[in-house]
Scaffold this active site. Structure first.
Site, PDB file in Angstrom:
ATOM      1  N   LYS A  78       1.041  -1.227   0.239  1.00  0.00           N
ATOM      2  CA  LYS A  78       0.110  -0.003  -0.148  1.00  0.00           C
ATOM      3  C   LYS A  78       0.990   1.060  -0.228  1.00  0.00           C
ATOM      4  O   LYS A  78       0.644   2.092  -0.565  1.00  0.00           O
ATOM      5  CB  LYS A  78      -1.405  -0.328   1.484  1.00  0.00           C
ATOM      6  CG  LYS A  78      -1.756  -0.748   1.317  1.00  0.00           C
ATOM      7  CD  LYS A  78      -3.197  -1.106   2.501  1.00  0.00           C
ATOM      8  CE  LYS A  78      -2.407  -1.288   3.926  1.00  0.00           C
ATOM      9  NZ  LYS A  78      -1.807  -2.400   4.317  1.00  0.00           N
ATOM     10  N   ARG A 130      -9.968   1.011   8.575  1.00  0.00           N
ATOM     11  CA  ARG A 130      -9.381  -0.202   8.700  1.00  0.00           C
ATOM     12  C   ARG A 130     -10.813  -1.192   9.588  1.00  0.00           C
ATOM     13  O   ARG A 130     -11.046  -2.143   9.853  1.00  0.00           O
ATOM     14  CB  ARG A 130      -8.774  -0.535  10.103  1.00  0.00           C
ATOM     15  CG  ARG A 130      -7.182  -0.524   9.248  1.00  0.00           C
ATOM     16  CD  ARG A 130      -5.983  -0.510  10.049  1.00  0.00           C
ATOM     17  NE  ARG A 130      -4.975  -1.176   9.751  1.00  0.00           N
ATOM     18  CZ  ARG A 130      -3.831  -1.143   9.616  1.00  0.00           C
ATOM     19  NH1 ARG A 130      -3.567   0.405   9.327  1.00  0.00           N
ATOM     20  NH2 ARG A 130      -2.512  -1.846   8.864  1.00  0.00           N
ATOM     21  N   ARG A 152      11.183  -6.640   4.359  1.00  0.00           N
ATOM     22  CA  ARG A 152      11.125  -5.343   5.358  1.00  0.00           C
ATOM     23  C   ARG A 152      11.805  -4.872   6.962  1.00  0.00           C
ATOM     24  O   ARG A 152      12.083  -4.317   7.296  1.00  0.00           O
ATOM     25  CB  ARG A 152       9.370  -4.687   5.745  1.00  0.00           C
ATOM     26  CG  ARG A 152       9.329  -3.539   6.073  1.00  0.00           C
ATOM     27  CD  ARG A 152       7.657  -3.082   5.713  1.00  0.00           C
ATOM     28  NE  ARG A 152       6.796  -3.369   6.588  1.00  0.00           N
ATOM     29  CZ  ARG A 152       5.953  -3.420   6.136  1.00  0.00           C
ATOM     30  NH1 ARG A 152       5.310  -2.505   5.167  1.00  0.00           N
ATOM     31  NH2 ARG A 152       4.612  -3.554   7.227  1.00  0.00           N
ATOM     32  N   ARG A 165      11.118  -2.327  11.958  1.00  0.00           N
ATOM     33  CA  ARG A 165       9.961  -1.942  12.537  1.00  0.00           C
ATOM     34  C   ARG A 165       9.498  -2.659  13.928  1.00  0.00           C
ATOM     35  O   ARG A 165       9.879  -4.594  13.563  1.00  0.00           O
ATOM     36  CB  ARG A 165       9.140  -2.043  11.427  1.00  0.00           C
ATOM     37  CG  ARG A 165       8.221  -0.866  10.961  1.00  0.00           C
ATOM     38  CD  ARG A 165       6.776  -0.584  10.188  1.00  0.00           C
ATOM     39  NE  ARG A 165       6.516  -1.270  10.039  1.00  0.00           N
ATOM     40  CZ  ARG A 165       4.819  -0.993   9.661  1.00  0.00           C
ATOM     41  NH1 ARG A 165       4.952  -0.382   8.408  1.00  0.00           N
ATOM     42  NH2 ARG A 165       4.168  -1.662   9.976  1.00  0.00           N
ATOM     43  N   ARG A 199      -1.368  -9.259  13.033  1.00  0.00           N
ATOM     44  CA  ARG A 199      -1.848  -8.222  12.366  1.00  0.00           C
ATOM     45  C   ARG A 199      -2.273  -8.766  10.894  1.00  0.00           C
ATOM     46  O   ARG A 199      -4.068  -8.623  10.341  1.00  0.00           O
ATOM     47  CB  ARG A 199      -1.018  -7.457  11.785  1.00  0.00           C
ATOM     48  CG  ARG A 199       0.070  -6.185  12.478  1.00  0.00           C
ATOM     49  CD  ARG A 199       1.370  -5.549  12.511  1.00  0.00           C
ATOM     50  NE  ARG A 199       1.264  -5.131  11.340  1.00  0.00           N
ATOM     51  CZ  ARG A 199       2.621  -5.025  10.934  1.00  0.00           C
ATOM     52  NH1 ARG A 199       3.119  -5.315  10.401  1.00  0.00           N
ATOM     53  NH2 ARG A 199       2.097  -4.653   9.555  1.00  0.00           N
TER      54      ARG A 199
HETATM   55  P1  AMP Z   1       0.883  -0.042   8.421  1.00  0.00           P
HETATM   56  O1  AMP Z   1       1.942   1.316   8.982  1.00  0.00           O
HETATM   57  O2  AMP Z   1      -0.889   0.662   8.529  1.00  0.00           O
HETATM   58  O3  AMP Z   1       0.446  -1.523   8.733  1.00  0.00           O
HETATM   59  O4  AMP Z   1       0.056   0.486  11.010  1.00  0.00           O
HETATM   60  C1  AMP Z   1       0.429   0.528  11.729  1.00  0.00           C
HETATM   61  C2  AMP Z   1       0.550  -0.583  12.988  1.00  0.00           C
HETATM   62  O5  AMP Z   1      -0.833   1.481  13.323  1.00  0.00           O
HETATM   63  C3  AMP Z   1      -1.377  -1.058  12.901  1.00  0.00           C
HETATM   64  O6  AMP Z   1      -0.554  -2.380  13.032  1.00  0.00           O
HETATM   65  C4  AMP Z   1      -1.941   0.286  13.809  1.00  0.00           C
HETATM   66  O7  AMP Z   1      -1.588  -0.737  15.086  1.00  0.00           O
HETATM   67  C5  AMP Z   1      -1.484   0.975  13.657  1.00  0.00           C
HETATM   68  N1  AMP Z   1      -3.112   1.696  13.148  1.00  0.00           N
HETATM   69  C6  AMP Z   1      -2.625   2.216  11.637  1.00  0.00           C
HETATM   70  N2  AMP Z   1      -3.669   2.604  10.564  1.00  0.00           N
HETATM   71  C7  AMP Z   1      -4.878   2.178  11.896  1.00  0.00           C
HETATM   72  C8  AMP Z   1      -6.507   2.090  11.803  1.00  0.00           C
HETATM   73  N3  AMP Z   1      -6.851   2.650  10.844  1.00  0.00           N
HETATM   74  N4  AMP Z   1      -7.097   2.087  13.024  1.00  0.00           N
HETATM   75  C9  AMP Z   1      -6.152   1.425  13.836  1.00  0.00           C
HETATM   76  N5  AMP Z   1      -5.111   1.629  14.078  1.00  0.00           N
HETATM   77  C10 AMP Z   1      -4.320   1.798  12.762  1.00  0.00           C
END
Ligand code: AMP
Length: 190
Positions: free
Chosen positions: A13, A88, A127, A133, A144
């Protein structure tokens, strides 16, 4: 142009969002990136989000929604935006609908990047090696993925029912996937 990018962790993404935003001159709004920036800066939001993120859990809807509401109200979102990783949950969909109604704008569509489980795990472990990360360990990745299947995958049906969903094959060379994304956007905005 107002788009949502969806897809499980590792679907690409962020990479594809950057390419699309370059082309359309709109900001990419990644909730994950905003949370990570807050964690690094040690803000109250970062401190609150960190425990959830490290466990692979979703940050509570109220916290995430308030953050997105604030971001969408900023000047650079007037011409459009791409939401990467939001909404989400169905609660976030409802809240986003309200924000868009208040701004008197509409979504052009939701793009979902399709990949298979093996490819996703491979990318996430790579990654983890290169970016380090905290949430790219095997256990947290699994958590996740579970959460995505339980809470986020149902959103696809919601946007599909609204005629707003375009599914794009996310496997293959990055520039090939980008071409497919642009084709999907052209279809959605026709
Ligand atoms: P990402 O970089 O999009 O994989 O997001 C990393 C982490 O941020 C996720 O595993 C959640 O803990 C938090 N996060 C990101 N976007 C959301 C969302 N829309 N709702 C809730 N938690 C989020």
């Amino acid at each position: 142009m107002r788009l949502i990018f969806m897809g499980p962790p590792g679907a690409g993404k962020g990479t594809q969002a950057a390419a699309v935003c370059d082309r359309y001159g709109i900001p990419a709004i990644s909730t994950g990136d905003i949370f990570r920036a807050n964690v690094s800066a040690g803000t109250p939001l970062g401190i609150e989000a960190q425990t959830y993120m490290n466990a692979g859990d979703y940050v509570p809807d109220e916290v995430t929604n308030a953050m997105v509401r604030d971001r969408l109200s900023q000047q650079d979102c007037r011409r459009g935006f791409l939401l990467d990783g939001y909404p989400r949950t169905l609660e976030q969909v409802k809240e986003l609908d309200e924000m868009l109604a208040e701004l008197d704008v509409q979504l052009n569509g939701a793009i979902v990047l399709d990949t298979d489980a093996d490819e996703l795990l491979k990318r996430l472990l790579e990654r983890a090696r290169t970016e380090g990360r905290a949430d790219d360990t095997e256990d947290v990745i699994r958590r996740r993925q579970e959460l995505y299947a339980e809470q986020t995958a149902p959103l696809l049906a919601e946007y599909d029912a609204r005629g707003l969903l375009a599914s794009v094959n996310g496997i293959g060379r990055v520039d090939h996937v980008t071409d497919r994304v642009h084709t999907a956007i052209a279809r959605l905005t026709r």
